[in-house]
Design a protein around this motif. Sequence first.
Motif, PDB file in Angstrom:
ATOM      1  N   GLU A 149       0.837  -1.201   0.000  1.00  0.00           N
ATOM      2  CA  GLU A 149       0.000   0.000   0.000  1.00  0.00           C
ATOM      3  C   GLU A 149       0.869   1.247   0.000  1.00  0.00           C
ATOM      4  OE1 GLU A 149      -3.955   1.678   2.295  1.00  0.00           O
ATOM      5  OE2 GLU A 149      -2.646   0.283   3.353  1.00  0.00           O
ATOM      6  N   GLN A 150       1.911   1.248   0.822  1.00  0.00           N
ATOM      7  CA  GLN A 150       2.806   2.403   0.901  1.00  0.00           C
ATOM      8  C   GLN A 150       3.470   2.663  -0.449  1.00  0.00           C
ATOM      9  OE1 GLN A 150       3.148   4.115   3.900  1.00  0.00           O
ATOM     10  NE2 GLN A 150       4.127   5.680   2.643  1.00  0.00           N
ATOM     11  N   TYR A 151       3.901   1.597  -1.100  1.00  0.00           N
ATOM     12  CA  TYR A 151       4.569   1.754  -2.398  1.00  0.00           C
ATOM     13  C   TYR A 151       3.634   2.372  -3.431  1.00  0.00           C
ATOM     14  CZ  TYR A 151       6.675   0.694  -6.890  1.00  0.00           C
ATOM     15  OH  TYR A 151       7.179   0.811  -8.163  1.00  0.00           O
ATOM     16  N   TYR A 152       2.435   1.815  -3.559  1.00  0.00           N
ATOM     17  CA  TYR A 152       1.537   2.303  -4.607  1.00  0.00           C
ATOM     18  C   TYR A 152       1.001   3.709  -4.300  1.00  0.00           C
ATOM     19  CZ  TYR A 152       1.745  -2.260  -6.800  1.00  0.00           C
ATOM     20  OH  TYR A 152       2.194  -3.398  -7.427  1.00  0.00           O
ATOM     21  N   GLN A 153       0.920   4.059  -3.031  1.00  0.00           N
ATOM     22  CA  GLN A 153       0.513   5.419  -2.675  1.00  0.00           C
ATOM     23  C   GLN A 153       1.597   6.428  -3.015  1.00  0.00           C
ATOM     24  OE1 GLN A 153      -0.618   5.555   1.454  1.00  0.00           O
ATOM     25  NE2 GLN A 153      -2.673   4.797   1.081  1.00  0.00           N
ATOM     26  N   ASP A 154       2.861   6.056  -2.746  1.00  0.00           N
ATOM     27  CA  ASP A 154       3.948   7.030  -2.842  1.00  0.00           C
ATOM     28  C   ASP A 154       4.714   6.969  -4.156  1.00  0.00           C
ATOM     29  OD1 ASP A 154       3.247   7.667  -0.276  1.00  0.00           O
ATOM     30  OD2 ASP A 154       4.924   6.612   0.679  1.00  0.00           O
TER      31      ASP A 154
END
Length: 980
Positions: free
Chosen positions: A264-269
């Motif tokens: 989730e962090q990767y795709y958000q950022d």
Amino acid sequence: MTALSSLIEQKLTALGSILCQSFPETDIHVITQHIQQYQQEKSHPIGRLGYAVAMSEFVEKVLQKQPHLLAQWWEKSPTFAEYEQYSARLNNQLANISDEVAFYKTLRIFRNIEMAKLSFCQSLNLATVEEIFIRLSQLAESLIIAARDWLYRQACEEMGTPLDEQGKAQPLYILGMGKLGGFELNFSSDIDLIFTYPTQGETNIEGSRARKPVDNAKFFTRLGQRLISALDDFTVDGFVYRVDMRLRPFGENGALALSFAAMEQYYQDQGRDWERYAMIKGRILGAQSDDPNITYLEKMLRPFVYRRYIDFSVIQSLREMKGKIEREVRRRGLKENIKLGAGGIREVEFIAQVFQLIRGGREIALQQQSLLHILPKITQLGLITPTQYQHLRESYLFLRRVENSLQAINDQQTQTLPTHDIDQWRLIEACRHFTCLDEQNQQIERHYIIENWQDFHRTLQQMQEKVRAVFNQLIGEETEENREKENQWLDFLEADFDDIAQMLQESDIQPEDINEILNKLGQFKENLHRRVIGNRGREVLAQLMPTVFSLIFKQENYRTLLPRILHLIEKISSRTTYLELLLENPQALRQVIELSAQSQLIADQLAQHPILLDELLNTESLRHPLPFTQYADELQQYLLRLPQDDEEQFINALRQFKQATLLRVAAADILGALPVMKVSDHLTYLAEAIIQSVVNLAWKQVSARFGVPQHLQHGEKNFLVVGYGKLGGIELGYKSDLDLVFLYEAMEGQTVGGKKIIDNNQFYLKLAQKIVSIFSLNTSAGVLYDIDMRLRPSGEAGLLGCSLSAFENYQLNEAWTWEKQALVRARPVFGEASLREKFEAIRQRVLSTPRDGATLRQEVSAMREKMFTHLSHSQDNEFNIKTDRGGITDIEFIAQYLMLAYAPQNPALTRWSDNVRIFESMAKAGIIHQSDATQLKQCYVDLRNNIHHLNLLGKNAVVSNDELITERTFIKQFWDKLFH
């Protein structure tokens, strides 16, 4: 076909020898005799077998290694229906296997046999093109999941079972990407996978051979490595699938398996456009519908792929991706590549997926993986034409038939047309006729005139040209129209003050206007510097502005138009997707200019709510708006396309629907497609449709907490919304608020079925409060409507809702004359038919109550004088069309007075709530002359028309005192005749 006939005999003879060697009891002479007798008969197992191995070297190799399978097919041909339930059959074979060598061998033999069966069915047209690639995908998914589960058990024995903080076992989830995710796998596809697991933690080593725990990340990385080897390693039995893991976060440099939180962090950022494109087809393999982790993972990934707003930025991103592919095709000499070449499979995929990325956040029907399911959806939404849909579908199926037949020859991943004569004949034979599904999912035979390689090439080229034409129209390179810029504006963003002055002097602007325009452009550039635009946004803006200026300065009213458009551009400058929408759609840009030139209201709406720019793509719908009677159904369908668990998006959608519809009505008004009475009809029925949706939403929320009144039958609400004023009179304008009164059928009792039981009256009051709250909620899409509840019994001091009986009692015994005047323009706008009838009966009784004529005249006249004193603030040289004497309010008071004065003698006069039909009914009853009624109606329509157009220009309902003299004079004369 001589070449193929000879090949069939050669292949069957070789297989017959293998059969005799493997089964000594077999008579070689009988085999030879059967070959000679049946080799050309496709109805006989031997003829079918010969044809299948002639079409595929791979099938022949599998049969050579599996003589028992050869013996079966020699006697009885396989059928497509026999070969399914892959998971159950594979798991049975793996159940008693404990060593890795046997595990690898079982996977490969199972894969090869099942692929050979599918090749057989494909060659003999025993299944459609669609069924073949769906079954290929199901086979791959079964092998991947079975391998994962077997290896997981082995890994748990070795390292312990991975747990979360609550001690719950953690599984490995696998995202199948690309064609695997879309159930569109090729015959010899790579498989693109992403590994993920729910949470961090460590293994529980109890019952395992491990000496110490390992963390979950290490466990799942090792498991992933072993799974890749099990599928990808080449042994004496071949391989299962070539595995590609480069689509995972951070690509080849990223961890092999990531937790949900890290994903989730990767795709958000850091998620990039190409990753959004890839994730469209992402599907969790082996998913169980009752697994909460899968629900969470899907919900977590959805916002990355499907943006809530219309996202036109993807057009340029996909165009750039396509450009890279084309450069690679040229560099590697892949022009004959049916996937990557012009008009190839990838272009069909781009066409479907660009609409998914642009609109998928607002159209839930587009949130799926299968291309053939998406194409009809984008057609239904009017994004491609039925002809384009047919061309894309037919071409795609033909190209996929070519691709699968080509790869089945030798189980090789290739999309390049063959140069070998035999392989060319194989494609000719495979593509001259084959089975597929039509638009109604019925099996059909497609036939093409293909007798030689030139025929095949011509047919393939026709298919590719159809795809290329649609691709160029929707996504292709920028049009000449986009590239044609007025030279003097090309460098506007980099130009200084003197340069802009020079540009203006070279244009067609009047010399006396140059200083004014120069100041506005200078201020615009200054404002842009304060905004965060980004490199891509600045590039798009630099391309867009020359066209914008050339269109603006062709308009006669460029002095008033320029600030409107600059304001709009400034508002959207930091949202590149809207700039790209205008750049990619010249017709939409022209429509913005044309409508804004005639309407400040439209310009302001577009600037405040840029999502409305999407509505300008279909110019035909602006000239032919939806019939207003269909608004309720249209809104319902619009809401059904949204995720039903997202309340905020649901409420935003109501506002967007209102704004989009208002824009279309205003455009039709400006373009002359709607007269003023029809404009009000559209705006009124739009409001009613939204009221219906708001009440239903409020009911759902309130009843979820408190249940519903016990006496209600299924589907009943016993709740009525009454529209007063312009809503009640079917006369809404562009800026009208809604005068509402809430009524309900009073019954003693309490609610049932909720978390908390409350009294029925309290339930309806909470419902009323929730309705007002939804209307008044100020979201990113604005306020839905301003609601005025002051006409309810006792006004602002009264409860938000009351029972029908209490309402009747108040109107008959306590209401002031002005409240009865308001009741003239009241009508039900939501509620069951029985309640509507009860309200109409109450309204007729109240309006038909005898009253003293002189007192009535005095009270109505006094109320009008009071309104004039408090509301009219016109200057001496101005006339307020609404509030000044001789204006709209006078006409409304005339209609209300006539109703109250004459309905007691003729109750049928109470039928209508709108002024025009009230005047008609008064003339028909002989109360006023027909000529007076006609003149009153005409004055009323003319005044309203003026107000509508002033609203469109963003102005108040005020004109010069020397305008509308004829109308004002007549209204004043008629007023004096009634009241003096």
